[in-house]
Design an enzyme around this catalytic site. Structure first.
Site, PDB file in Angstrom:
ATOM      1  N   SER A 118      33.660  42.587  43.824  1.00  0.00           N
ATOM      2  CA  SER A 118      34.825  42.019  43.486  1.00  0.00           C
ATOM      3  C   SER A 118      35.338  41.232  44.847  1.00  0.00           C
ATOM      4  O   SER A 118      35.113  41.747  46.022  1.00  0.00           O
ATOM      5  CB  SER A 118      35.956  42.834  43.070  1.00  0.00           C
ATOM      6  OG  SER A 118      37.346  42.388  43.038  1.00  0.00           O
ATOM      7  N   HIS A 123      48.456  34.933  48.544  1.00  0.00           N
ATOM      8  CA  HIS A 123      49.067  34.042  49.376  1.00  0.00           C
ATOM      9  C   HIS A 123      50.432  34.044  49.480  1.00  0.00           C
ATOM     10  O   HIS A 123      50.862  34.288  48.223  1.00  0.00           O
ATOM     11  CB  HIS A 123      48.340  32.660  49.266  1.00  0.00           C
ATOM     12  CG  HIS A 123      46.819  32.732  49.358  1.00  0.00           C
ATOM     13  ND1 HIS A 123      46.075  32.706  50.605  1.00  0.00           N
ATOM     14  CD2 HIS A 123      45.676  32.822  48.691  1.00  0.00           C
ATOM     15  CE1 HIS A 123      44.931  32.788  50.643  1.00  0.00           C
ATOM     16  NE2 HIS A 123      44.483  32.592  49.342  1.00  0.00           N
ATOM     17  N   CYS A 146      33.550  42.090  38.769  1.00  0.00           N
ATOM     18  CA  CYS A 146      32.297  41.779  38.004  1.00  0.00           C
ATOM     19  C   CYS A 146      31.555  43.096  37.527  1.00  0.00           C
ATOM     20  O   CYS A 146      31.566  44.058  38.157  1.00  0.00           O
ATOM     21  CB  CYS A 146      31.261  41.086  38.924  1.00  0.00           C
ATOM     22  SG  CYS A 146      29.775  40.575  38.247  1.00  0.00           S
TER      23      CYS A 146
END
Length: 270
Positions: A118, A123, A146
């Site tokens: 992963s 942000h 995943c």
């Protein structure tokens, strides 16, 4: 087909479905003067510094059972911060019993899950309106995994980590994996709505709208705080310091800002 811990499909190989959660939150404040605006942005930069954001993301990795491989973090001038983590997992002995449950995930003190590989990013974007006296803070968090475990299990903790007026959430499953006979599987769990991963006490606080594209495994939920108390949107003082006309004007500006963010369009001014 309903997927459960006891009703699973034997795969041909590794489960390489990619599951991505994008969590966006907005905090809104009325800052009439330049000094108030600068003080608000300084407060946000302190509250959501790269160091604190890193700690939040580390808690996310604990919740989904990941090991941190690399961390890149940066505070920006004049404002804002970013953190990116690459993570992996240890060996999965067995799939947790609640892997497929469409229910809220745990808070950091309850670590129950695993994932395959992963990345997690955050942000921040503090900004202000040039004329209307409105300042906003936005944080964008992306959790991409995943394997068998959904990043939606981190959503409960993320909601509790930010003081937010508006949230937008996107969840999508991309790619495919194969069963033992070679047939493609484009999703490996049942899901009706992102809302089912949000606790009731949090949902009760918000008005919510779903926009889902089930055939494409794309799910979108928008949330707006129901309660409005002007005192929560003034920085450094309370509404008892304002005249009635000022209270009405500021309230209208704040609610218009929230409407525009929630509905994703500029509202027509009378």
């Amino acid at each position: 087909m309903t997927y459960t811990a006891t009703n699973t499909i034997e795969l041909h190989g590794f489960n390489n479905l990619t599951k991505s959660l994008s969590f966006n939150m907005y905090d809104i404040c009325y800052t009439k003067t330049k000094a108030e605006r600068e003080a608000y942005i300084a407060y946000i930069d302190e509250q959501y510094s790269a160091e604190r954001l890193t700690n939040i993301l580390k808690n996310v990795t604990d919740i989904i059972g990941a090991h941190v491989l690399n961390v890149a973090q940066q505070d920006y001038y004049p404002q804002g911060a970013s953190v990116t983590m690459l993570v992996s997992e240890g060996p999965v002995v067995e799939v947790p019993l609640d892997s497929y449950d469409e229910t809220p995930g745990p808070l950091p003190e309850s670590v129950v899950m695993q994932l395959d590989k992963s990345h997690i990013t955050v942000h921040t974007y503090p900004e202000f309106h040039p004329n209307e006296g409105i300042s906003t803070f936005r944080a964008d968090i992306d959790v991409s995994t995943c394997g068998e475990i959904s990043p939606l299990k981190a959503l409960n903790y993320l909601i509790h980590s930010f003081d937010t007026d508006i949230m937008t959430m996107d969840y999508r499953v991309r790619g495919f994996t194969r069963d033992k006979n070679g047939s493609k599987l484009f999703i490996d769990h049942d899901i009706q709505s992102i809302q089912n991963y949000i606790p009731k006490d949090s949902k009760d606080l918000y008005d919510m709208i779903d926009v889902n594209v089930y055939q494409e495994n794309i799910f979108h939920t928008k949330c707006r705080l129901k309660a409005f108390d002007l005192d929560n949107y003034l920085f450094g003082y309370k509404k008892d310091k304002l005249a009635a006309s000022e209270i009405e004007e500021i309230t209208n500006k704040l609610k218009e800002e929230m409407d525009e963010i929630f509905f994703g369009k500029n509202m027509k001014k009378e």
